[in-house]
Every structure is written in C-alpha cells, then in structure tokens.
Design a protein around this motif. Sequence first.
Motif, PDB file in Angstrom:
ATOM      1  N   ILE A 187      39.578  59.749  54.960  1.00  8.05           N
ATOM      2  CA  ILE A 187      40.426  59.459  54.047  1.00  8.05           C
ATOM      3  C   ILE A 187      41.967  59.160  54.536  1.00  8.05           C
ATOM      4  CG2 ILE A 187      41.665  60.714  51.949  1.00  8.05           C
ATOM      5  CD1 ILE A 187      38.866  62.191  51.458  1.00  8.05           C
ATOM      6  N   PHE A 188      42.177  60.055  55.460  1.00  8.72           N
ATOM      7  CA  PHE A 188      43.724  59.905  56.204  1.00  8.72           C
ATOM      8  C   PHE A 188      43.407  58.426  56.962  1.00  8.72           C
ATOM      9  CE2 PHE A 188      46.015  59.947  60.067  1.00  8.72           C
ATOM     10  CZ  PHE A 188      47.212  60.242  59.528  1.00  8.72           C
ATOM     11  N   GLY A 189      42.421  58.034  57.458  1.00  6.08           N
ATOM     12  CA  GLY A 189      42.443  56.597  58.026  1.00  6.08           C
ATOM     13  C   GLY A 189      42.684  55.564  56.927  1.00  6.08           C
ATOM     14  N   VAL A 190      41.970  55.634  55.941  1.00  5.63           N
ATOM     15  CA  VAL A 190      42.183  54.685  54.822  1.00  5.63           C
ATOM     16  C   VAL A 190      43.446  54.632  54.493  1.00  5.63           C
ATOM     17  CG1 VAL A 190      41.498  53.971  52.534  1.00  5.63           C
ATOM     18  CG2 VAL A 190      39.802  54.430  54.221  1.00  5.63           C
ATOM     19  N   PHE A 191      44.157  55.815  54.164  1.00  3.65           N
ATOM     20  CA  PHE A 191      45.570  55.576  53.676  1.00  3.65           C
ATOM     21  C   PHE A 191      46.404  55.300  54.843  1.00  3.65           C
ATOM     22  CE2 PHE A 191      44.083  58.430  50.447  1.00  3.65           C
ATOM     23  CZ  PHE A 191      44.577  57.815  49.079  1.00  3.65           C
ATOM     24  N   TYR A 192      46.240  55.825  55.910  1.00  4.13           N
ATOM     25  CA  TYR A 192      47.058  55.220  57.124  1.00  4.13           C
ATOM     26  C   TYR A 192      47.158  53.706  57.292  1.00  4.13           C
ATOM     27  CZ  TYR A 192      49.109  54.809  61.557  1.00  4.13           C
ATOM     28  OH  TYR A 192      49.820  54.179  62.912  1.00  4.13           O
TER      29      TYR A 192
END
Length: 114
Positions: A15-20
Amino acid sequence: MGSELIIIPIIFGAIFGVFYLYFSTRNKERLALIEKGTDASIFMKGKGHTAPIWKVFILNLALVLMGIGVGVFIATILETYTTIGEAAYPATIFLMAGIGLFIGFNMTKNLDKE
C-alpha cells in the motif's frame, strides 16, 4: 505460525509503495512541465464541472440498497411460487444490486451535465 507476521508488513508495504509511486510520479511530471514552461492547467481540467462526491456516494448507496431490497423481494416470490429454491436469493440480489449501480452510473452522468 510465523507466516502471519510476514503477511501484514507485506500488505502495508504494498500500500505504501503504490501511494509513493503515485505521488512521486505526479510530482516529477509537474516539475517537468514547470521546467519546460508549459501551462499546468491540464491538471485542473474537469474539476469544476463534476458533481460533489457526497451526492454521487449517497445516490449510488441508495440505489444499491434499494436493489438489494428488491432482489430479496423478488427472490422470495421466486422461491415461493417456483421450484428454483434458495439459489434465487444470491442470483437476484446480485442482479438487482448491479442494475442499481448501473442506474446510479447513468444518473451520475446526468448530474455531471447539470
């Protein structure tokens, strides 16, 4: 036993990777536009003409709930008067909820035109 401890950080990391990636790519695109000196009005296109999100959400939620209610009603009638049995419940509930979402989509397009 230990696999449960590994799955949770993987989910949060994804999830963090997608938003980043989304925000860093958007920032790089905008910086490239600024460096070229082009107009950044393409990012504002269509923002003033859409219906408020709460109206769209309430409209779609109401139509889905009405579709589920109508689906249960029709399934009860089908089960009572035909030999379909209990298989009518999930089929008519999903069918009517889908029809409700389709009607909501068309009504949302009409809200955008106004």
